[in-house]
Write a protein that holds these residues in place. Structure first.
Motif, PDB file in Angstrom:
ATOM      1  N   GLU A 155      17.975  -6.499  15.919  1.00 29.49           N
ATOM      2  CA  GLU A 155      18.604  -6.876  17.183  1.00 29.49           C
ATOM      3  C   GLU A 155      18.888  -8.376  17.195  1.00 29.49           C
ATOM      4  O   GLU A 155      18.071  -9.176  16.712  1.00 29.49           O
ATOM      5  N   TYR A 156      20.056  -8.740  17.736  1.00 24.67           N
ATOM      6  CA  TYR A 156      20.471 -10.139  17.830  1.00 24.67           C
ATOM      7  C   TYR A 156      20.752 -10.498  19.285  1.00 24.67           C
ATOM      8  O   TYR A 156      21.109  -9.635  20.090  1.00 24.67           O
ATOM      9  N   ASP A 157      20.608 -11.781  19.612  1.00 24.45           N
ATOM     10  CA  ASP A 157      20.954 -12.216  20.963  1.00 24.45           C
ATOM     11  C   ASP A 157      22.447 -12.558  21.039  1.00 24.45           C
ATOM     12  O   ASP A 157      23.191 -12.354  20.069  1.00 24.45           O
ATOM     13  N   GLY A 158      22.883 -13.098  22.176  1.00 22.80           N
ATOM     14  CA  GLY A 158      24.289 -13.374  22.371  1.00 22.80           C
ATOM     15  C   GLY A 158      24.853 -14.417  21.431  1.00 22.80           C
ATOM     16  O   GLY A 158      26.077 -14.473  21.223  1.00 22.80           O
ATOM     17  N   LYS A 159      23.988 -15.236  20.837  1.00 19.82           N
ATOM     18  CA  LYS A 159      24.441 -16.253  19.888  1.00 19.82           C
ATOM     19  C   LYS A 159      24.350 -15.783  18.430  1.00 19.82           C
ATOM     20  O   LYS A 159      24.621 -16.551  17.514  1.00 19.82           O
ATOM     21  N   GLY A 160      23.950 -14.526  18.263  1.00 18.76           N
ATOM     22  CA  GLY A 160      23.815 -14.006  16.907  1.00 18.76           C
ATOM     23  C   GLY A 160      22.517 -14.374  16.232  1.00 18.76           C
ATOM     24  O   GLY A 160      22.386 -14.222  15.011  1.00 18.76           O
ATOM     25  N   ASN A 161      21.533 -14.831  17.013  1.00 20.44           N
ATOM     26  CA  ASN A 161      20.229 -15.170  16.445  1.00 20.44           C
ATOM     27  C   ASN A 161      19.306 -13.954  16.456  1.00 20.44           C
ATOM     28  O   ASN A 161      19.482 -13.039  17.268  1.00 20.44           O
ATOM     29  N   LEU A 162      18.334 -13.946  15.566  1.00 20.17           N
ATOM     30  CA  LEU A 162      17.383 -12.845  15.480  1.00 20.17           C
ATOM     31  C   LEU A 162      16.596 -12.704  16.778  1.00 20.17           C
ATOM     32  O   LEU A 162      16.010 -13.678  17.263  1.00 20.17           O
ATOM     33  N   ALA A 163      16.578 -11.491  17.336  1.00 25.15           N
ATOM     34  CA  ALA A 163      15.868 -11.254  18.595  1.00 25.15           C
ATOM     35  C   ALA A 163      14.747 -10.243  18.470  1.00 25.15           C
ATOM     36  O   ALA A 163      13.776 -10.289  19.225  1.00 25.15           O
ATOM     37  N   GLY A 164      14.846  -9.285  17.547  1.00 25.24           N
ATOM     38  CA  GLY A 164      13.794  -8.280  17.429  1.00 25.24           C
ATOM     39  C   GLY A 164      14.230  -7.116  16.569  1.00 25.24           C
ATOM     40  O   GLY A 164      15.276  -7.150  15.904  1.00 25.24           O
ATOM     41  N   LEU A 165      13.420  -6.062  16.578  1.00 30.77           N
ATOM     42  CA  LEU A 165      13.692  -4.834  15.845  1.00 30.77           C
ATOM     43  C   LEU A 165      13.572  -3.658  16.807  1.00 30.77           C
ATOM     44  O   LEU A 165      12.742  -3.659  17.712  1.00 30.77           O
ATOM     45  N   SER A 166      14.388  -2.638  16.582  1.00 26.63           N
ATOM     46  CA  SER A 166      14.310  -1.420  17.381  1.00 26.63           C
ATOM     47  C   SER A 166      14.492  -0.208  16.473  1.00 26.63           C
ATOM     48  O   SER A 166      14.907  -0.336  15.321  1.00 26.63           O
ATOM     49  N   GLY A 167      14.171   0.966  17.022  1.00 28.65           N
ATOM     50  CA  GLY A 167      14.370   2.208  16.270  1.00 28.65           C
ATOM     51  C   GLY A 167      13.610   2.263  14.962  1.00 28.65           C
ATOM     52  O   GLY A 167      14.083   2.861  13.989  1.00 28.65           O
ATOM     53  N   ALA A 168      12.427   1.656  14.918  1.00 23.57           N
ATOM     54  CA  ALA A 168      11.673   1.581  13.670  1.00 23.57           C
ATOM     55  C   ALA A 168      11.089   2.937  13.291  1.00 23.57           C
ATOM     56  O   ALA A 168      10.632   3.703  14.145  1.00 23.57           O
ATOM     57  N   ARG A 169      11.078   3.205  11.985  1.00 23.80           N
ATOM     58  CA  ARG A 169      10.469   4.412  11.444  1.00 23.80           C
ATOM     59  C   ARG A 169       9.723   4.031  10.171  1.00 23.80           C
ATOM     60  O   ARG A 169      10.148   3.134   9.432  1.00 23.80           O
ATOM     61  N   THR A 170       8.597   4.705   9.927  1.00 24.16           N
ATOM     62  CA  THR A 170       7.787   4.422   8.754  1.00 24.16           C
ATOM     63  C   THR A 170       7.438   5.719   8.029  1.00 24.16           C
ATOM     64  O   THR A 170       7.571   6.818   8.567  1.00 24.16           O
ATOM     65  N   GLY A 171       6.971   5.564   6.826  1.00 23.40           N
ATOM     66  CA  GLY A 171       6.500   6.683   6.023  1.00 23.40           C
ATOM     67  C   GLY A 171       5.798   6.153   4.791  1.00 23.40           C
ATOM     68  O   GLY A 171       5.661   4.934   4.613  1.00 23.40           O
ATOM     69  N   GLN A 172       5.363   7.052   3.933  1.00 17.97           N
ATOM     70  CA  GLN A 172       4.657   6.679   2.712  1.00 17.97           C
ATOM     71  C   GLN A 172       5.462   7.160   1.512  1.00 17.97           C
ATOM     72  O   GLN A 172       5.939   8.301   1.487  1.00 17.97           O
ATOM     73  N   LEU A 173       5.640   6.269   0.527  1.00 19.06           N
ATOM     74  CA  LEU A 173       6.316   6.659  -0.706  1.00 19.06           C
ATOM     75  C   LEU A 173       5.557   7.782  -1.396  1.00 19.06           C
ATOM     76  O   LEU A 173       4.332   7.853  -1.337  1.00 19.06           O
ATOM     77  N   ARG A 174       6.302   8.639  -2.061  1.00 20.43           N
ATOM     78  CA  ARG A 174       5.717   9.751  -2.815  1.00 20.43           C
ATOM     79  C   ARG A 174       5.664   9.426  -4.304  1.00 20.43           C
ATOM     80  O   ARG A 174       6.383   8.552  -4.799  1.00 20.43           O
ATOM     81  N   GLY A 175       4.829  10.175  -5.003  1.00 22.78           N
ATOM     82  CA  GLY A 175       4.797  10.119  -6.443  1.00 22.78           C
ATOM     83  C   GLY A 175       5.635  11.235  -7.036  1.00 22.78           C
ATOM     84  O   GLY A 175       6.206  12.061  -6.306  1.00 22.78           O
ATOM     85  N   PRO A 176       5.753  11.311  -8.364  1.00 22.51           N
ATOM     86  CA  PRO A 176       6.538  12.362  -8.999  1.00 22.51           C
ATOM     87  C   PRO A 176       6.063  13.777  -8.687  1.00 22.51           C
ATOM     88  O   PRO A 176       6.818  14.737  -8.830  1.00 22.51           O
TER      89      PRO A 176
ATOM     90  N   VAL B 114       0.834  -1.192   0.000  1.00 20.41           N
ATOM     91  CA  VAL B 114       0.000   0.000   0.000  1.00 20.41           C
ATOM     92  C   VAL B 114       0.879   1.256   0.000  1.00 20.41           C
ATOM     93  O   VAL B 114       0.453   2.336   0.360  1.00 20.41           O
ATOM     94  N   GLY B 115       2.141   1.082  -0.418  1.00 24.42           N
ATOM     95  CA  GLY B 115       3.029   2.227  -0.618  1.00 24.42           C
ATOM     96  C   GLY B 115       3.792   2.684   0.602  1.00 24.42           C
ATOM     97  O   GLY B 115       4.447   3.724   0.558  1.00 24.42           O
ATOM     98  N   GLY B 116       3.746   1.938   1.690  1.00 28.22           N
ATOM     99  CA  GLY B 116       4.491   2.322   2.878  1.00 28.22           C
ATOM    100  C   GLY B 116       5.929   1.849   2.834  1.00 28.22           C
ATOM    101  O   GLY B 116       6.297   0.973   2.038  1.00 28.22           O
ATOM    102  N   TRP B 117       6.769   2.432   3.689  1.00 30.69           N
ATOM    103  CA  TRP B 117       8.130   1.935   3.853  1.00 30.69           C
ATOM    104  C   TRP B 117       8.452   1.848   5.342  1.00 30.69           C
ATOM    105  O   TRP B 117       7.831   2.503   6.174  1.00 30.69           O
ATOM    106  N   LEU B 118       9.434   0.999   5.653  1.00 29.91           N
ATOM    107  CA  LEU B 118       9.835   0.733   7.026  1.00 29.91           C
ATOM    108  C   LEU B 118      11.345   0.627   7.086  1.00 29.91           C
ATOM    109  O   LEU B 118      11.960  -0.013   6.237  1.00 29.91           O
ATOM    110  N   THR B 119      11.952   1.260   8.088  1.00 34.86           N
ATOM    111  CA  THR B 119      13.354   1.020   8.405  1.00 34.86           C
ATOM    112  C   THR B 119      13.444   0.690   9.896  1.00 34.86           C
ATOM    113  O   THR B 119      12.649   1.194  10.698  1.00 34.86           O
ATOM    114  N   ALA B 120      14.401  -0.155  10.260  1.00 31.23           N
ATOM    115  CA  ALA B 120      14.568  -0.537  11.661  1.00 31.23           C
ATOM    116  C   ALA B 120      15.952  -1.136  11.849  1.00 31.23           C
ATOM    117  O   ALA B 120      16.597  -1.585  10.892  1.00 31.23           O
ATOM    118  N   THR B 121      16.405  -1.149  13.089  1.00 33.55           N
ATOM    119  CA  THR B 121      17.645  -1.812  13.456  1.00 33.55           C
ATOM    120  C   THR B 121      17.339  -3.241  13.881  1.00 33.55           C
ATOM    121  O   THR B 121      16.423  -3.475  14.682  1.00 33.55           O
TER     122      THR B 121
END
Length: 327
Positions: A93-114, A84-91
């Protein structure tokens, strides 16, 4: 995107409210995702080794529909786009073994047209694939109204990129679903449903030209019954990994991951993919549409996968990480 509901008679999908083009923070709530519901100790399927997964909800009603995925070379930053034209960025996060643990610092917005305005509505805003160019800009491919736009940043104003000659012939809901940039600037784009010959879908390699356009040459990607490509990534060894998806009421969502070599991308040729694994219940799976690949902290090859929940409460936004085992 292959639009579907997990239960046709109980489909309660709704369109999210219009999102602002302005970047804004969003809090992502996560729940740990088991790899196999009926076997807590399961950790491998085919050539995939489980490295963690999360089911995601957020404070924003426009959070969801994630259709493609990019992870930075250092494995820290996730970027995604929605259908639906949205975007997401996030950091990441990994645990002590390097496995996926979560996301932080997420930001969202909507793509623009010309015109600089936020794009809205399914026909205009159905972003299905993305890739990052060497200069940091992004190419985003849309379906329904098929086109490729180049964004200097995801908050920026795009310009049109001339796509493959067949782009106007693509099915409304089966456009360019997989796209990636190569180190030499070439673009690989693969259709979800457009076929030139039975048992395949069409793909193209676009070579950059001095005038800023691309010269597109076609190839074919073979499919098996019910499965359609949804994403592509390049592995550290130079080969490619593809994500494919199937759905029907009786069996639900199934996804498979394949691998093929760069030498297969010959004009007029047919790729020769090898299946690495197939995900289906009781393994963790949903409407997976985004895929990224890179190296972990110990030099292992990692795959990240993200799903599109279609803004349907019967589906989930999930993020999973796997290690690719040696053959």
């Amino acid at each position: 995107m292959l639009a579907f509901c997990l239960l046709i008679t109980a489909c309660t999908s709704v369109s999210p409210p219009p999102a602002s083009a302005q970047e804004q923070p969003v809090e992502i709530r996560r729940a740990t995702l088991p790899f196999k519901i009926d076997e807590p100790g399961a950790a491998r399927l085919g050539q995939l080794i489980w490295r963690g997964g999360i089911a995601m909800t957020a404070t924003s009603a426009s959070f969801g529909g994630w259709s493609d995925l990019h992870v930075s070379a250092d494995g820290r930053t996730l970027t995604s786009i929605s259908d639906v034209g949205g975007w997401l960025t996030a950091t990441i996060e990994y645990d002590g073994k390097g496995n996926l643990a979560g996301l932080s610092g997420a930001r969202t917005g909507q793509l623009r047209g010309p015109d600089g305005r936020a794009i809205q509505g399914k026909i205009e805003a159905d972003a299905e694939s993305m890739t990052r160019l060497a200069d940091g800009s992004w190419l985003v491919a849309f379906e329904r109204y098929h086109r490729i736009w180049r964004y200097p940043t995801l908050q920026g104003v795009p310009s049109l990129v001339e796509g493959p000659p067949d782009i106007a012939r693509l099915p409304a809901n089966g456009g360019i679903e997989a796209m990636i940039t190569l180190a030499d600037g070439r673009i690989i784009a693969i259709s979800e449903e457009f076929r030139r010959r039975p048992g395949t879908v069409a793909g193209w390699v676009g070579s950059p030209q001095p005038d800023g356009r691309y010269h597109w040459r076609a190839f074919d990607y073979p499919t098996i019954p019910d499965f359609h490509p949804t994403a592509i990534a390049r592995l550290p060894d130079g080969s490619f990994v593809m994500l494919e998806r199937a759905f029907d009421i009786a069996r639900g969502v199934r996804c498979r991951i394949t691998r093929f070599e760069a030498v297969d991308l010959e004009p007029g040729g047919v790729v020769r993919p090898q299946e690495l694994a197939r995900l289906a219940s009781p393994y963790a799976v949903d409407n997976l549409e985004g895929l990224a690949a890179g190296k972990g902290r110990n030099g292992e090859t990692l795959l990240w996968l993200i799903s599109d929940d279609n803004f349907n409460p019967l589906q989930r936004n999930i993020l999973m990480m796997f290690e690719l085992a040696e053959p």
